[in-house]
Design a protein around this motif. Structure first.
Motif: not given
Length: 312
Positions: A1-6, A9-12, A65-79, A277-279
């Motif tokens: 399981m990669d870190r983004l998937q982790t 899961i944590y966000q959910r 950590v949740l706030e940072k996770a949201r930012q990272l996941l949103a950045d990945w979706d946009e990328l 971050n504003t996606s």
């Protein structure tokens, strides 16, 4: 399981406050979800969640950590979206809007938004209560009434005029008032402001100053649709935004009274966390919603007053 998937899961888990609900929504075994959270806590060397028999709560570190996770996941979706063939924004956008706004304005207009941005999946929460954007994971909230959240930024849209209404049956029983002084023998529908838990008084502009007047209220509610329904049923005077009531006025189901003594207009704004971050999908939705409201709602610019209630 990669870190983004982790992190996903944590966000959910955080947003559902439950390992079981998170596992069901992600179509994963509960054991997989539990192991992912345990592994994340071990990697970060900190406790993120407090487990109880009823629900899961975030620790202070878990919130960060949740706030940072949201930012990272949103950045990945946009990328990932940048390299799509049509370069259209995509992903899930979570918004929260007042009940009457959702039913009368936003939901009916969504077909146009979907036509332009089919890749964006909208998760719309409908409530007249204040929503904690940082804890709930909501990307954008449409809020009516005065603003007090220093951790939020957004766009002021103006202010919606408020009118005083009553049903013909009510006016036949209590009479048609010509000024606020005529309301001694009248009653109102009580509206409980979610943020205060108190019934809001009526408000009138008299001799250049706003005056509040509390009348007997045999019916009290904290829902905007129920508030209007009680007015239609002849339960008392109501004060509501001008949008969405034209049909009731045209059909004679409600009549405006005390038009020369209007309440202060109700400011509305779109808000989002200033440290998130504003996606691209959020930016296009903000622009679309702002344009839609400007076209469909008779807004006053600039806002001249802050009506305390949010009967929207």
């Amino acid at each position: 399981m990669d870190r983004l998937q982790t992190l996903a899961i944590y966000q959910r888990v955080c947003e559902s406050h439950s390992f079981t609900k998170a596992a069901m929504s992600l179509n994963l075994p509960r054991s997989t979800v539990t192991q992912a959270i345990q592994r994340l806590e071990q990697q970060l060397n900190m406790q993120l969640l407090q487990r109880t028999t009823r629900q899961v709560r975030l620790t202070e570190s878990g919130m960060a950590v949740l706030e940072k996770a949201r930012q990272l996941l949103a950045d990945w979706d946009e990328l990932a979206g940048l390299f799509a063939e049509d370069h259209q924004p995509s992903g899930v956008l979570r918004i929260s809007v007042p009940t009457h706004f959702a039913r009368m304005l936003i939901i009916p207009a969504l077909a146009e938004f979907r036509q332009h941005y089919p890749g964006i999946e909208l998760n719309i929460g409908v409530t007249d209560s204040r929503v904690d954007l940082l804890e709930s994971g909501v990307d954008l909230v449409l809020r009516a009434g005065p603003l007090s959240d220093s951790n939020l930024i957004g766009r002021d849209l103006g202010a919606i005029p408020i009118v005083t209404l009553a049903s013909p049956d009510y006016l036949q029983q209590f009479g048609v008032p010509s000024c606020p002084d005529d309301l001694n023998e009248h009653q109102m529908v009580g509206y409980v402001l979610p943020s205060s838990g108190r019934v809001e008084p009526l408000e009138f502009l008299v001799a250049g100053k706003y005056q509040k007047l509390m009348l007997p209220h045999p019916i009290t509610t904290n829902g905007s649709d129920a508030y209007i329904a009680a007015g239609l049923a002849g339960m008392g005077l109501v004060q509501v935004p001008v949008y969405g009531i034209a049909q009731y006025l045209q059909q004679g189901l409600l009549q405006q009274v005390l038009a020369d003594y209007p309440p202060s207009a109700m400011p509305i704004a779109m808000l989002y966390p200033k440290n998130r971050n504003t996606s691209q999908r959020l930016r296009v939705f903000i622009d679309w919603l702002s344009r839609t409201l400007q076209e469909k709602v008779p807004l006053q610019h600039p806002a001249r007053g802050a009506h305390p209630s949010a009967k929207t």
